[in-house]
Motif scaffolding. Structure first.
Motif: not given
Length: 342
Positions: A49-76
């Motif tokens: 909802e904040s629409d700001v790029p996710m941090t590396v730690d947030e993406i790492r956590q998401a990989l453990n919490d979700y079945d699919a992660v849909c990033p954009t070119v602004s996500d490292k």
């Protein structure tokens, strides 16, 4: 990350009373409203909802919490973000045609499928390449700033003289879908001769559409073209492909356009070339390290700078979302997604 929004976690299957859990899907940035609504119907969706790029730690956590992660070119999504042992997620369904923001080798080692959204944004990105060509050649950015600042003193014969592109030579580096679409617009719209270089063979019939002539090197295109439009992938292999040395090969009247990836151009070298008169102008929609831009580029009046608008039309951004959904649907059916890149 804000609280989850989305559909209920379970639904009854039409053929019986068994309860099936909808896959959990994370969308890392806000997408067009229609696409988000359809995603909510289909999956158990979390929106950023904040629409700001996710941090590396947030993406790492998401990989453990979700079945699919849909990033954009602004996500490292680099090796650090992918350093997850046995992640729950099995697919990175990226929203965008470029995928240099994802370490595909690390993704494969982590057992993740990677997809992108090709084809649907080619026309709009090509449109913007031509927009940048014209803006840079005719000094449109400078002109608008002068008018808005109240500094325009009226028409005069020597005021803000630009460069004519009609009938010139349009050089394309990277003759894929977007490069060919830009070539069509330059050739049929402005009577420009098209030359190109691509690291991979191009089918003769694709080049024949615009009468495009192949050149055997990047350097040959740079030396001959009046406008050079960049359409190659980003990543390590093309890092600072446009360097001080290569800029010196261009005509002093030439225009450089980049709608590919920011890291393809050495921004400091480009700014220096513009200020020295090595080339006449540049139109840039992408930047290394964006949204940060090197101060030297911000300071020069000879560069037109846009905030990554290549695919920014509603129709295209929705089409990109539908393409992601197609990839997700295939994946969760156990099929190979059409747009798999790793």
């Amino acid at each position: 990350m804000e609280n989850r929004t989305g559909s209920a976690g379970r639904r009854k299957q039409a053929w019986g009373n068994a309860v099936a859990t909808k896959p959990k899907v994370l969308i890392t940035r806000r997408w067009p409203e229609a696409v988000e609504a359809k995603l909510k119907e289909t999956y158990d969706v979390t929106l950023n909802e904040s629409d700001v790029p996710m941090t590396v730690d947030e993406i790492r956590q998401a990989l453990n919490d979700y079945d699919a992660v849909c990033p954009t070119v602004s996500d490292k999504v680099d090796a650090a973000a992918l350093a997850v042992e046995a992640p729950r997620a099995k697919i990175l369904a990226s929203y965008g045609v470029g995928y240099s923001h994802i370490d595909t080798e690390a993704a494969k080692k982590a057992g993740l499928v990677v997809t992108n959204t090709p084809e649907v944004l080619s026309g709009c990105t090509a449109d913007l390449a031509i927009t940048l060509m014209l803006m840079a050649a005719r000094r449109a950015g400078e002109g608008e700033r002068e008018v808005r600042a109240g500094k325009w003193t009226g028409w005069r014969p020597t005021h803000m003289i630009g460069t004519k592109v009609s009938g010139g030579v349009f050089g394309v580096l990277g003759f894929g879908r977007i490069g060919r679409e830009a070539a069509k617009r330059a050739h049929f719209g402005f009577g420009m001769k098209v030359i190109y270089f691509d690291a991979y063979p191009v089918k003769p019939e694709l080049a024949a559409e615009t009468g495009a002539e192949a050149r055997d090197s990047i350097e040959a295109v740079l030396a001959e073209a009046d406008v050079v439009s960049l359409h190659m992938p980003g990543g390590k292999e093309n890092y600072h492909l446009i360097s001080t040395e290569r800029l010196k090969l261009m005509k002093p009247t030439a225009i450089l356009v980049n709608t590919a990836r920011g890291e393809v151009v050495d921004g400091v070298a480009l700014a220096a070339a513009l200020e020295a008169g090595t080339i006449a102008g540049a139109g840039l929609d992408v930047f290394e390290g964006e949204p940060k831009i090197v101060p030297e580029l911000l300071a020069t009046e000879k560069a037109v700078l846009l905030p990554h608008l290549g695919s920014a039309t509603l129709a295209t951004r929705e089409a990109m979302g539908w393409r992601v959904m197609d990839n997700l649907e295939a994946f969760f059916k156990g099929e190979t997604p059409k747009d798999r890149v790793a």
